[in-house]
Scaffold this active site. Structure first.
Site, PDB file in Angstrom:
ATOM      1  CB  THR A 177      -3.255   8.350   2.566  1.00  0.00           C
ATOM      2  OG1 THR A 177      -2.694   7.488   3.232  1.00  0.00           O
ATOM      3  CG2 THR A 177      -3.914   9.498   3.322  1.00  0.00           C
ATOM      4  CD  GLU A 232      -2.441   1.332   2.726  1.00  0.00           C
ATOM      5  OE1 GLU A 232      -2.711   0.378   3.318  1.00  0.00           O
ATOM      6  OE2 GLU A 232      -2.721   2.469   3.063  1.00  0.00           O
ATOM      7  CE  LYS A 284      -6.290   2.467   7.359  1.00  0.00           C
ATOM      8  NZ  LYS A 284      -5.036   2.694   6.464  1.00  0.00           N
ATOM      9  NE  ARG A 322      -0.690   8.574   5.067  1.00  0.00           N
ATOM     10  CZ  ARG A 322      -0.425   7.661   6.178  1.00  0.00           C
ATOM     11  NH1 ARG A 322       0.243   7.567   7.088  1.00  0.00           N
ATOM     12  NH2 ARG A 322      -1.474   6.523   6.418  1.00  0.00           N
TER      13      ARG A 322
HETATM   14  C1  3PG Z   1      -2.204   3.938   7.890  1.00  0.00           C
HETATM   15  O1  3PG Z   1      -2.238   4.944   7.227  1.00  0.00           O
HETATM   16  O2  3PG Z   1      -2.633   2.914   7.675  1.00  0.00           O
HETATM   17  C2  3PG Z   1      -1.339   3.972   9.199  1.00  0.00           C
HETATM   18  O3  3PG Z   1      -0.724   5.187   9.092  1.00  0.00           O
HETATM   19  C3  3PG Z   1      -0.327   2.966   9.617  1.00  0.00           C
HETATM   20  O4  3PG Z   1      -0.200   2.857  10.749  1.00  0.00           O
HETATM   21  P1  3PG Z   1       1.135   2.577  11.776  1.00  0.00           P
HETATM   22  O5  3PG Z   1       2.102   3.721  10.957  1.00  0.00           O
HETATM   23  O6  3PG Z   1       0.960   2.726  12.912  1.00  0.00           O
HETATM   24  O7  3PG Z   1       1.516   1.186  11.290  1.00  0.00           O
END
Ligand code: 3PG
Length: 197
Positions: free
Chosen positions: A61, A34, A121, A38
């Site tokens: 995102t 994924e 999710k 960002r």
């Molecule tokens: C996401 O966008 O899914 C999270 O920012 C990932 O979470 P983590 O950085 O705590 O693993």
């Protein structure tokens, strides 16, 4: 969600890092990646990573229809969003692309079911109450399956994967920020890919 127990969540700032990161993860046994939208480089990173044999690259995102179409144009094969909005969900369904929206409440899940979705999710997983919260939330929605993400680590991923309603987990721990170290990424991927579920 069935291809691997862990989906690495990637924040890649430099497109030159795309190939070494994707190659290391795929060769370590994690084909589903994924790429979060960002960074300014994200769409180019999706294009680059899509060249890696065996990689299944999606965009994360994704917040709206404009980003959805940009991600699809760049070659994204699935779409992840931190939340569930009706306009984005309807657009993703219309495009026929696998779509994993974030949920954290029963109402979110019910809105998703109304739209015909049953894969979600659970985000942000640890701060939304952790495993206890997901078990309670999943109980009434016995056909729904979840990919918890947010605060999960190599040490806790196995506990999440042991939950019946959990198909896979997501997390950023596999690829720390900065210059990638392919051997270290591959070693982390191997450990994650071997997690039972
Ligand atoms: C996401 O966008 O899914 C999270 O920012 C990932 O979470 P983590 O950085 O705590 O693993």
């Amino acid at each position: 969600m069935t291809m691997a127990p862990v989906i690495p969540v990637l924040v890649v700032k430099d497109v030159a890092h795309a190939l070494p990161i994707a190659e290391a993860l795929v060769s370590g046994g994690l084909p589903v990646l994924e790429v979060t939208l960002r960074t300014d480089a994200a769409l180019d990173v999706i294009r680059e990573m899509s060249k890696v044999d065996g990689a299944f690259i999606g965009a994360g995102t994704v917040l709206n229809e404009v980003q959805l179409d940009a991600a699809i144009d760049a070659g994204a094969k699935f779409i992840v969003s931190p939340g569930l909005t009706t306009p984005l969900a309807e657009a993703a369904i219309k495009r026929g692309i696998p779509f994993l929206p974030g949920i954290a409440t029963a109402a979110d899940i019910m809105r998703g079911l109304d739209l015909g979705l049953d894969r979600f999710k659970f985000f942000p997983a640890e701060t939304s109450g952790g495993i206890k919260a997901l078990k309670a939330l999943a109980a009434p929605f016995y056909k729904a399956r979840f990919c918890p993400t947010g605060g999960i680590t190599v040490d806790t991923a196995g506990d999440w994967l042991a939950v019946d309603a959990v198909s896979c987990v997501g997390g950023s721990w596999l690829v720390p920020a900065g210059e990638p170290d392919p051997e270290a990424i591959k070693a982390r991927a191997r450990v994650a890919a071997a997690l039972p579920r």
